[in-house]
Design a protein around this motif. Sequence first.
Motif, mmCIF file in Angstrom:
data_model
loop_
_atom_site.group_PDB
_atom_site.id
_atom_site.type_symbol
_atom_site.label_atom_id
_atom_site.label_comp_id
_atom_site.label_asym_id
_atom_site.label_seq_id
_atom_site.Cartn_x
_atom_site.Cartn_y
_atom_site.Cartn_z
ATOM 1 N N LEU A 14 0.833 -1.204 0.000
ATOM 2 C CA LEU A 14 0.000 0.000 0.000
ATOM 3 C C LEU A 14 0.867 1.253 0.000
ATOM 4 C CD1 LEU A 14 -2.764 -1.119 2.526
ATOM 5 C CD2 LEU A 14 -2.991 -0.832 0.051
ATOM 6 N N ALA A 15 1.918 1.236 0.807
ATOM 7 C CA ALA A 15 2.817 2.395 0.854
ATOM 8 C C ALA A 15 3.423 2.632 -0.522
ATOM 9 C CB ALA A 15 3.916 2.159 1.898
ATOM 10 N N ASP A 16 3.793 1.552 -1.201
ATOM 11 C CA ASP A 16 4.372 1.689 -2.532
ATOM 12 C C ASP A 16 3.356 2.232 -3.531
ATOM 13 O OD1 ASP A 16 7.081 1.217 -2.727
ATOM 14 O OD2 ASP A 16 6.819 -0.319 -4.271
ATOM 15 N N ALA A 17 2.107 1.827 -3.382
ATOM 16 C CA ALA A 17 1.067 2.331 -4.279
ATOM 17 C C ALA A 17 0.891 3.842 -4.092
ATOM 18 C CB ALA A 17 -0.256 1.603 -4.025
ATOM 19 N N VAL A 18 0.924 4.296 -2.834
ATOM 20 C CA VAL A 18 0.791 5.734 -2.589
ATOM 21 C C VAL A 18 2.042 6.453 -3.096
ATOM 22 C CG1 VAL A 18 0.344 7.532 -0.889
ATOM 23 C CG2 VAL A 18 -0.619 5.261 -0.546
ATOM 24 N N ARG A 19 3.213 5.842 -2.888
ATOM 25 C CA ARG A 19 4.459 6.463 -3.331
ATOM 26 C C ARG A 19 4.466 6.641 -4.850
ATOM 27 N NH1 ARG A 19 8.183 2.829 -1.537
ATOM 28 N NH2 ARG A 19 7.635 3.484 0.560
ATOM 29 N N ALA A 58 -9.336 5.086 -2.198
ATOM 30 C CA ALA A 58 -8.776 3.794 -1.774
ATOM 31 C C ALA A 58 -7.418 3.997 -1.096
ATOM 32 C CB ALA A 58 -8.641 2.859 -2.966
ATOM 33 N N LEU A 59 -6.622 4.924 -1.627
ATOM 34 C CA LEU A 59 -5.305 5.179 -1.020
ATOM 35 C C LEU A 59 -5.462 5.864 0.334
ATOM 36 C CD1 LEU A 59 -3.214 6.216 -4.169
ATOM 37 C CD2 LEU A 59 -3.285 3.988 -3.018
ATOM 38 N N LEU A 60 -6.495 6.701 0.454
ATOM 39 C CA LEU A 60 -6.785 7.315 1.757
ATOM 40 C C LEU A 60 -7.207 6.235 2.748
ATOM 41 C CD1 LEU A 60 -7.324 9.683 3.652
ATOM 42 C CD2 LEU A 60 -9.511 10.038 2.486
ATOM 43 N N ALA A 61 -8.075 5.339 2.315
ATOM 44 C CA ALA A 61 -8.480 4.218 3.180
ATOM 45 C C ALA A 61 -7.253 3.395 3.579
ATOM 46 C CB ALA A 61 -9.513 3.343 2.463
ATOM 47 N N ALA A 62 -6.338 3.214 2.615
ATOM 48 C CA ALA A 62 -5.123 2.438 2.881
ATOM 49 C C ALA A 62 -4.278 3.081 3.978
ATOM 50 C CB ALA A 62 -4.294 2.304 1.604
ATOM 51 N N SER A 63 -4.339 4.418 4.058
ATOM 52 C CA SER A 63 -3.511 5.114 5.051
ATOM 53 C C SER A 63 -3.970 4.795 6.467
ATOM 54 C CB SER A 63 -3.543 6.619 4.807
ATOM 55 O OG SER A 63 -4.763 7.171 5.258
ATOM 56 N N PHE A 64 -5.211 4.324 6.612
ATOM 57 C CA PHE A 64 -5.679 3.924 7.940
ATOM 58 C C PHE A 64 -5.284 2.485 8.251
ATOM 59 C CE2 PHE A 64 -8.701 7.318 6.808
ATOM 60 C CZ PHE A 64 -8.476 8.153 7.881
ATOM 61 N N ARG A 65 -4.860 1.762 7.219
ATOM 62 C CA ARG A 65 -4.494 0.364 7.431
ATOM 63 C C ARG A 65 -2.995 0.208 7.611
ATOM 64 N NH1 ARG A 65 -6.072 -4.899 3.663
ATOM 65 N NH2 ARG A 65 -4.986 -6.365 5.009
ATOM 66 N N SER A 66 -2.220 1.110 7.057
ATOM 67 C CA SER A 66 -0.772 0.965 7.092
ATOM 68 C C SER A 66 -0.112 2.288 7.468
ATOM 69 C CB SER A 66 -0.280 0.507 5.709
ATOM 70 O OG SER A 66 1.036 0.950 5.447
ATOM 71 N N GLU A 67 0.699 2.254 8.507
ATOM 72 C CA GLU A 67 1.402 3.459 8.961
ATOM 73 C C GLU A 67 2.317 3.984 7.854
ATOM 74 O OE1 GLU A 67 1.355 6.344 11.051
ATOM 75 O OE2 GLU A 67 0.256 4.690 11.951
#
Lengths: 177, 177
Positions: free
Chosen positions: B44-49, B88-97
């Motif tokens: 997820l972090a890589d997807a946001v990056r 989805a990436l915002l939601a991901a930010s709640f799942r992964s620091e």
Amino acid sequence: MLRAVRAELLESGVEGLTVDRVAQRSGVHRATVYRRWGDVGGLLADAVRAARDSAWTPPDTGSLAGDLTALAEEVVGAHQGRPTLAVALLAASFRSEAAATELNGFWSDRLGAAVAVVERARSRGEVPEGTDGEAVVLAVTGPLLQSVLLLGRPVAEPDVEGLAARVAAAAAAGLLG
Amino acid sequence: MLRAVRAELLESGVEGLTVDRVAQRSGVHRATVYRRWGDVGGLLADAVRAARDSAWTPPDTGSLAGDLTALAEEVVGAHQGRPTLAVALLAASFRSEAAATELNGFWSDRLGAAVAVVERARSRGEVPEGTDGEAVVLAVTGPLLQSVLLLGRPVAEPDVEGLAARVAAAAAAGLLG
């Protein structure tokens, strides 16, 4: 039961929340939880609904800038420094459609109540007739929520006061009508 | 691999994302995924990056109100009508620091680039020296994001244009300095 949901959310986040964990913590039989709430989504929606139903009145400090400052401090305080219940409930809204609907309702209710600070400012003659109450409130809370939730920036008291003062000045100048 | 993460996010949301599903969709062996990304949080972090690293330049329409409108339309479009990748990436930010940290970086980068519209307005003489570029941008995007993400209210083009015009007027009046 809702106390157990809130405690689980603050302790482990929305990610690890299961009906079994909530049942165990609350001492209620899991079959009862499933019967009444259906699934985790139902539990989360109920947790947001409880926040929505809790009594709330907007600040009344005697000035628009003061009211907007108090309002904004409350919003920032609820979302700053994880984990907070408000952030957990926001995270829950991405997990459950029912919780998302309740969260929208929570924000709509609060915004609807918060415009009273602009109506009072209008009756005191601080801002002109036709000032858009929602626009005034969102002009303060929107940028602060974007800072805290999306930019991950700590918001300090002077920031809040400065923004509230600017928005109050813009409203007084008739720019938020 | 990131294409597989994005496709899974859009299809099933952050909730159901697992390394196994991503490995299966991408055709990469799951051991390789685990070795390189560690876990779902790393993916997820890589997807946001990747979103953060994608080239972006702010609009340049010739006027501050025009630029703010274009900017705001982009932000609203990215977050309105689920499922969108941004949500989805915002939601991901709640799942992964790690994803949360990248998301904060994404927003900081974009805000840092977006203030160019205010600098150009300053050099055209549209707004006074000392106008706070970040405050101008956040005054437009903050309330709109609060409407779309928290109030769950659809934002239409006239709303965006109206807000952009008001903020440009407030900046021109020296109220955002």
